[in-house]
Design an enzyme around this catalytic site. Sequence first.
Site, PDB file in Angstrom:
ATOM      1  N   SER A   9       0.845  -1.197   0.000  1.00 57.91           N
ATOM      2  CA  SER A   9       0.000   0.000   0.000  1.00 57.91           C
ATOM      3  C   SER A   9       0.875   1.240   0.000  1.00 57.91           C
ATOM      4  O   SER A   9       1.603   1.500   0.971  1.00 57.91           O
ATOM      5  CB  SER A   9      -0.905   0.001   1.232  1.00 57.91           C
ATOM      6  OG  SER A   9      -1.560   1.251   1.314  1.00 57.91           O
ATOM      7  N   HIS A  34      -1.145  -1.178  -4.311  1.00 59.20           N
ATOM      8  CA  HIS A  34      -2.430  -0.856  -3.684  1.00 59.20           C
ATOM      9  C   HIS A  34      -2.456   0.653  -3.429  1.00 59.20           C
ATOM     10  O   HIS A  34      -1.560   1.207  -2.786  1.00 59.20           O
ATOM     11  CB  HIS A  34      -2.592  -1.633  -2.372  1.00 59.20           C
ATOM     12  CG  HIS A  34      -3.941  -1.478  -1.746  1.00 59.20           C
ATOM     13  ND1 HIS A  34      -5.060  -2.162  -2.175  1.00 59.20           N
ATOM     14  CD2 HIS A  34      -4.361  -0.700  -0.709  1.00 59.20           C
ATOM     15  CE1 HIS A  34      -6.108  -1.825  -1.434  1.00 59.20           C
ATOM     16  NE2 HIS A  34      -5.707  -0.932  -0.535  1.00 59.20           N
ATOM     17  N   ASP A  36      -4.677   3.815  -2.067  1.00 58.11           N
ATOM     18  CA  ASP A  36      -5.808   4.178  -1.207  1.00 58.11           C
ATOM     19  C   ASP A  36      -6.239   5.620  -1.429  1.00 58.11           C
ATOM     20  O   ASP A  36      -5.458   6.545  -1.173  1.00 58.11           O
ATOM     21  CB  ASP A  36      -5.402   4.024   0.267  1.00 58.11           C
ATOM     22  CG  ASP A  36      -5.278   2.570   0.681  1.00 58.11           C
ATOM     23  OD1 ASP A  36      -6.225   1.803   0.444  1.00 58.11           O
ATOM     24  OD2 ASP A  36      -4.224   2.208   1.243  1.00 58.11           O
ATOM     25  N   MET A  38      -8.806   8.544  -0.233  1.00 56.82           N
ATOM     26  CA  MET A  38      -9.690   8.902   0.895  1.00 56.82           C
ATOM     27  C   MET A  38     -10.160  10.347   0.728  1.00 56.82           C
ATOM     28  O   MET A  38      -9.346  11.214   0.394  1.00 56.82           O
ATOM     29  CB  MET A  38      -8.919   8.786   2.207  1.00 56.82           C
ATOM     30  CG  MET A  38      -8.293   7.424   2.420  1.00 56.82           C
ATOM     31  SD  MET A  38      -7.406   7.391   3.988  1.00 56.82           S
ATOM     32  CE  MET A  38      -6.679   5.756   3.898  1.00 56.82           C
ATOM     33  N   HIS A  67      -8.251   1.492  -4.307  1.00 57.42           N
ATOM     34  CA  HIS A  67      -9.258   1.285  -3.257  1.00 57.42           C
ATOM     35  C   HIS A  67      -9.865   2.644  -2.928  1.00 57.42           C
ATOM     36  O   HIS A  67      -9.210   3.485  -2.300  1.00 57.42           O
ATOM     37  CB  HIS A  67      -8.539   0.656  -2.044  1.00 57.42           C
ATOM     38  CG  HIS A  67      -9.399   0.493  -0.832  1.00 57.42           C
ATOM     39  ND1 HIS A  67      -8.866   0.234   0.420  1.00 57.42           N
ATOM     40  CD2 HIS A  67     -10.751   0.532  -0.642  1.00 57.42           C
ATOM     41  CE1 HIS A  67      -9.832   0.124   1.300  1.00 57.42           C
ATOM     42  NE2 HIS A  67     -10.989   0.310   0.685  1.00 57.42           N
ATOM     43  N   MET A  69     -12.051   5.007  -0.921  1.00 61.76           N
ATOM     44  CA  MET A  69     -12.762   5.238   0.342  1.00 61.76           C
ATOM     45  C   MET A  69     -13.393   6.621   0.227  1.00 61.76           C
ATOM     46  O   MET A  69     -12.991   7.580   0.900  1.00 61.76           O
ATOM     47  CB  MET A  69     -11.785   5.133   1.518  1.00 61.76           C
ATOM     48  CG  MET A  69     -11.406   3.693   1.825  1.00 61.76           C
ATOM     49  SD  MET A  69      -9.876   3.524   2.747  1.00 61.76           S
ATOM     50  CE  MET A  69      -8.720   3.570   1.392  1.00 61.76           C
ATOM     51  N   MET A 138     -11.938  -5.393   4.700  1.00 67.55           N
ATOM     52  CA  MET A 138     -11.172  -4.556   5.623  1.00 67.55           C
ATOM     53  C   MET A 138     -10.987  -5.279   6.956  1.00 67.55           C
ATOM     54  O   MET A 138     -11.967  -5.719   7.570  1.00 67.55           O
ATOM     55  CB  MET A 138     -11.885  -3.218   5.878  1.00 67.55           C
ATOM     56  CG  MET A 138     -12.025  -2.314   4.668  1.00 67.55           C
ATOM     57  SD  MET A 138     -10.480  -1.939   3.826  1.00 67.55           S
ATOM     58  CE  MET A 138      -9.491  -1.249   5.152  1.00 67.55           C
ATOM     59  N   ASP A 176      -7.145  -6.280   3.744  1.00 65.75           N
ATOM     60  CA  ASP A 176      -6.548  -4.952   3.802  1.00 65.75           C
ATOM     61  C   ASP A 176      -6.530  -4.441   5.239  1.00 65.75           C
ATOM     62  O   ASP A 176      -7.576  -4.116   5.799  1.00 65.75           O
ATOM     63  CB  ASP A 176      -7.360  -4.002   2.900  1.00 65.75           C
ATOM     64  CG  ASP A 176      -6.685  -2.667   2.718  1.00 65.75           C
ATOM     65  OD1 ASP A 176      -5.562  -2.478   3.199  1.00 65.75           O
ATOM     66  OD2 ASP A 176      -7.308  -1.800   2.068  1.00 65.75           O
TER      67      ASP A 176
END
Length: 225
Positions: A9, A34, A36, A38, A67, A69, A138, A176
């Site tokens: 990540s 990966h 992320d 957000m 991913h 979020m 998660m 994750d």
Amino acid sequence: MSFPIIAPSVLSADFANLGRDVEMINASQADWFHVDVMDGVFVPNISFGFPIIKSIQNLAKKPLDVHLMIVQPERYIKDFKEVGAAILSVHYEACTHLHRTIHAIKEEGMKAGIAINPHTPISLLKDVIKDADLICMMSVNPGFGGQKFIEQTYEKCRELRDLIDKSGSNCLIEIDGGVNQITAPKLLEAGAKVLVAGNYVFGSTQPQAIIQALKNTHPHTTTKA
Ligand code: DX5
Ligand code: ZN
């Protein structure tokens, strides 16, 4: 593609040396990046957006596993395709029309993932499991790297594996949060195929050795006395 798939990540990378860290992953046994995203609304943190992902993609020699979020992820499907996402996961809890969103991701030529928070029951995935390419389970509450692994994840992972087996779905289970040398073998035994690791990789002075160790993890097998 050999299992387990290892997806470091980049949330835990050094952003002042992002190119160096991307090249480290390129040269390692990792399979995916990966990534992320957000928004400060779905989760109480803001990470990074399109320019950073594009910069990663320009250097990355492996697929980007993005991913999201964020709330209303359906608004940005084309944008994430344009900056190089190969796999795009949206949260079950963030989608009113999840089935439509999954198919919109596939129509853009990406693999479609569904991420679920620790409190979301596996049973809610029953009617979409055959449509998904990946379930990002998660094992911490999303928003931050370096959190404590939630032990209930093992049982939940077995439950998801049973649902996948019964439905005839081909989707992969990705875990994750809090993946390390202790949790990884038990997760593989429970059915996980993709391991995301942030802090465990980037918190090490030997990140490539950590990635190699994760790649060579074997499932714990329970021996009966
Ligand atoms: C958390 C993110 C994770 C995070 C994992 O919200 O989705 O991908 O980077 O970090 P570690 O491996 O440090 O728990
Ligand atoms: Zn993630």
